[in-house]
Design a protein around this motif. Structure first.
Motif, PDB file in Angstrom:
ATOM      1  N   GLU A  68       0.833  -1.204   0.000  1.00 34.41           N
ATOM      2  CA  GLU A  68       0.000   0.000   0.000  1.00 34.41           C
ATOM      3  C   GLU A  68       0.869   1.257   0.000  1.00 34.41           C
ATOM      4  O   GLU A  68       0.594   2.216  -0.742  1.00 34.41           O
ATOM      5  N   ILE A  69       1.938   1.249   0.808  1.00 24.27           N
ATOM      6  CA  ILE A  69       2.852   2.397   0.860  1.00 24.27           C
ATOM      7  C   ILE A  69       3.494   2.635  -0.502  1.00 24.27           C
ATOM      8  O   ILE A  69       3.558   3.769  -0.999  1.00 24.27           O
ATOM      9  N   VAL A  85      10.350   1.432  -3.706  1.00 22.29           N
ATOM     10  CA  VAL A  85      10.707   0.521  -2.612  1.00 22.29           C
ATOM     11  C   VAL A  85      12.178   0.640  -2.239  1.00 22.29           C
ATOM     12  O   VAL A  85      12.528   0.640  -1.056  1.00 22.29           O
ATOM     13  N   THR A  86      13.077   0.764  -3.240  1.00 20.70           N
ATOM     14  CA  THR A  86      14.505   0.771  -2.917  1.00 20.70           C
ATOM     15  C   THR A  86      14.995   2.118  -2.398  1.00 20.70           C
ATOM     16  O   THR A  86      15.928   2.169  -1.594  1.00 20.70           O
ATOM     17  N   ALA A  87      14.408   3.206  -2.866  1.00 23.75           N
ATOM     18  CA  ALA A  87      14.932   4.523  -2.519  1.00 23.75           C
ATOM     19  C   ALA A  87      14.047   5.305  -1.558  1.00 23.75           C
ATOM     20  O   ALA A  87      14.472   6.349  -1.059  1.00 23.75           O
ATOM     21  N   TYR A 141      11.759  12.428  -2.776  1.00 18.60           N
ATOM     22  CA  TYR A 141      11.715  11.180  -2.007  1.00 18.60           C
ATOM     23  C   TYR A 141      10.838  11.456  -0.785  1.00 18.60           C
ATOM     24  O   TYR A 141      11.330  11.622   0.325  1.00 18.60           O
ATOM     25  N   PRO A 142       9.531  11.545  -0.997  1.00 18.52           N
ATOM     26  CA  PRO A 142       8.647  12.101   0.030  1.00 18.52           C
ATOM     27  C   PRO A 142       8.522  11.264   1.294  1.00 18.52           C
ATOM     28  O   PRO A 142       8.188  11.794   2.354  1.00 18.52           O
ATOM     29  N   LEU A 143       8.763   9.956   1.211  1.00 19.97           N
ATOM     30  CA  LEU A 143       8.730   9.136   2.429  1.00 19.97           C
ATOM     31  C   LEU A 143      10.078   9.192   3.136  1.00 19.97           C
ATOM     32  O   LEU A 143      10.162   9.549   4.311  1.00 19.97           O
ATOM     33  N   GLN A 144      11.143   8.846   2.417  1.00 23.38           N
ATOM     34  CA  GLN A 144      12.460   8.768   3.038  1.00 23.38           C
ATOM     35  C   GLN A 144      12.887  10.093   3.668  1.00 23.38           C
ATOM     36  O   GLN A 144      13.316  10.137   4.822  1.00 23.38           O
ATOM     37  N   VAL A 171       1.455  11.191   0.023  1.00 19.09           N
ATOM     38  CA  VAL A 171       2.472  10.583   0.889  1.00 19.09           C
ATOM     39  C   VAL A 171       2.463  11.261   2.259  1.00 19.09           C
ATOM     40  O   VAL A 171       2.547  10.601   3.293  1.00 19.09           O
ATOM     41  N   GLY A 172       2.350  12.591   2.263  1.00 15.85           N
ATOM     42  CA  GLY A 172       2.280  13.299   3.540  1.00 15.85           C
ATOM     43  C   GLY A 172       1.104  12.834   4.380  1.00 15.85           C
ATOM     44  O   GLY A 172       1.228  12.620   5.595  1.00 15.85           O
TER      45      GLY A 172
END
Length: 504
Positions: A68-69, A85-87, A141-144, A171-172
């Motif tokens: 989902e993420i 997924v990787t970054a 890279y909004p999650l990382q 993402v936020g």
């Protein structure tokens, strides 16, 4: 009361829009800070082990909702899922693993040496949480780039207000959802949604620390506002990273690495390899290999595609201006297309573009591009390569390619950069044991490593005496003390000086 403003959610790969997210009203920001300060008062009293238990729960939530993420990141940014997924996801999980292993030791009081002149005393340093930390994160890279500083600030004992980019609002919103699912204490992590006005209001409200990732232009504005109240900051800003390829390098590997370094995430990386300098004797051979690697890349959003779309339309206009100036000055494109041929009707897809016959003063060489465009230039000597690489207002990362590791290390030591990689590209940022940060216009401060946790703390120095003596030699009265102190110093430091000269 007026209705809240909302942000339109745009999938940049399709240009479809079917969702809105409400902005955080400016009038609520003071209340957000009050809640944050209240949460901090409780959180700071918890042990590092207790704080880690919440972060482990967050990790489990992320594992349970991994697909989902990734879907949210891909839809919000236009990047391919492999890069999502990787970054984005993997570095967050790496950061949690690093905190699990090192946080308690990093935040424990540490003893340091005490001068011999103060024999019998002890010295140590302890770390005290700062308070409310404001994290302003970017869209590439909004999650990382949101989660890593947030997690470090939390483990150090702070409360956090996160302002994610309005360009990737999904993402936020999902980050907010993750902390809710992990049952973090109320008010400890709050997410304020919106654009520049919300960011400016959050900065004016005087947080105890600001961690900003974004452009140099915005970073300067934040630093200016923070300076008014002496608010400490970490600024992770832009880059114009060079690759230096020497004649003795593994050219097949160098071409593959350069293509990935230039075009991963559609070139929207602060550490993108935007400038490639190649030793003259292998220039044409390398260029042919790089062109071949680039032409094999597949654009799209399927699982087997290599390059997704751009995320932010405004960045495409920057690229157009830079390319048009370069072409007018004699530059040539050996892959990609000239700006007027770009068709964005089906999404923000820009072809990976290699530009040659450029010169050092062009905007395309000097200004951050932040898109899938790379310049390639020849150099004649090691000294010239270093000079060209350092001829930039930026200094975030650099890459040196040579089988002669002694030479590669020598070159790296002369590059004005915060980070460097030998025979690889960009990956220094993924090692959480290494401090990461830029020099010059690429930023102020470092994060990652133990330093990345401690930066969110006040460093408190403590000098300890057991309190058994009634007086000290340097205290009043001074009567008859001068000869004793003078003799003691001559004895102490003359002995040290003689010992030092014998060992040298």
């Amino acid at each position: 009361m007026s209705r809240n403003q909302s942000m339109t959610v745009l999938n940049p790969a399709t240009l479809n829009s079917d969702e809105n997210i409400d902005e955080t009203p400016i009038y609520q920001i003071q209340q957000i800070y009050e809640l944050s300060k209240s949460a901090f008062d409780t959180w700071k009293e918890k042990s590092v082990k207790e704080r880690l238990s919440f972060i482990r729960k967050l990790k489990n939530v992320m594992f349970d909702r991994m697909d989902e993420i990734i879907e949210v990141i891909a839809n919000d940014t236009g990047k391919v899922k492999v890069e999502a997924v990787t970054a984005d996801v993997m570095p967050v999980l790496d950061a949690i693993a690093f905190l699990e292993k090192t946080a308690e030791n990093s935040l424990a009081a540490r003893r340091v040496q005490t001068p011999a002149t103060f024999w019998g005393k002890k010295s140590y340093i302890e770390y005290m949480a700062r308070g409310t930390v404001l994290v302003i994160s970017p869209w590439n890279y909004p999650l990382q780039l949101a989660m890593v500083p947030v997690l470090n600030a939390l483990i150090a004992g702070n409360s956090v207000i996160l302002k994610p980019s309005e360009v990737t609002p999904l993402v936020g919103k999902y980050i907010e959802h993750l902390f809710m699912l992990a049952e973090f204490p109320k008010g400890l992590v709050q997410v304020a949604h919106g654009g520049k006005d919300v960011g400016a209001a959050l900065t004016r409200e005087k947080p105890d620390y600001i961690f900003f990732t974004g452009s140099a232009a915005t970073g300067k504005k934040i630093q200016e506002e923070a300076s008014k109240a002496l608010i400490p900051t970490t600024l992770e800003l832009g880059g114009k990273d060079p690759i230096l390829i020497f004649a003795d390098a593994n050219l097949d590997r160098a071409a593959k690495g350069a293509a990935w370094g230039a075009f991963t995430n559609s070139g929207q990386v602060c550490m993108s390899s935007e400038r490639i300098y190649v030793e003259q004797s292998i220039y044409e051979e390398f260029l042919e290999k790089l062109q071949s690697e680039t032409l094999m890349l597949k654009q799209g959003t399927d699982l087997n595609d290599d390059i997704g779309s751009m995320t932010y339309r405004g960045q495409i206009d920057v690229m157009k201006e830079q390319l048009e100036e370069a072409i007018a000055g004699g530059a040539r494109l050996i892959t990609g297309s000239i700006p007027r041929d770009w068709d964005l009707s089906q999404g923000l897809f820009i072809p990976p573009t290699i530009v040659v016959d450029v010169h050092q003063k062009m905007k395309l060489v000097q200004e951050e591009t932040f898109g899938p465009v790379v310049t390639v230039m020849p150099f004649q000597s090691e000294e010239e390569a270093i000079e060209l690489a350092n001829d930039s207002i930026y200094g975030l990362n650099a890459s040196v390619w040579s089988k002669d590791l002694k030479k590669a290390k020598r070159v790296v030591s002369k590059l004005v950069t915060g980070n460097a990689v030998i025979n690889d590209v960009m990956i220094s940022v993924v090692n959480h044991h290494l401090p990461f940060g830029g020099v010059k216009h690429s930023g102020i401060g470092k994060y990652h490593g133990k330093q990345g946790i401690r930066v969110f703390c006040h460093e408190k120095s403590v000098f300890l005496d057991r309190g058994k003596k009634n007086t000290e030699i340097q205290w009043y009265p001074y009567q008859n003390k001068y000869p004793k102190i003078r003799s003691f110093l001559k004895l102490l430091f003359r002995k040290k000086s003689k010992k030092s000269s014998r060992t040298s």
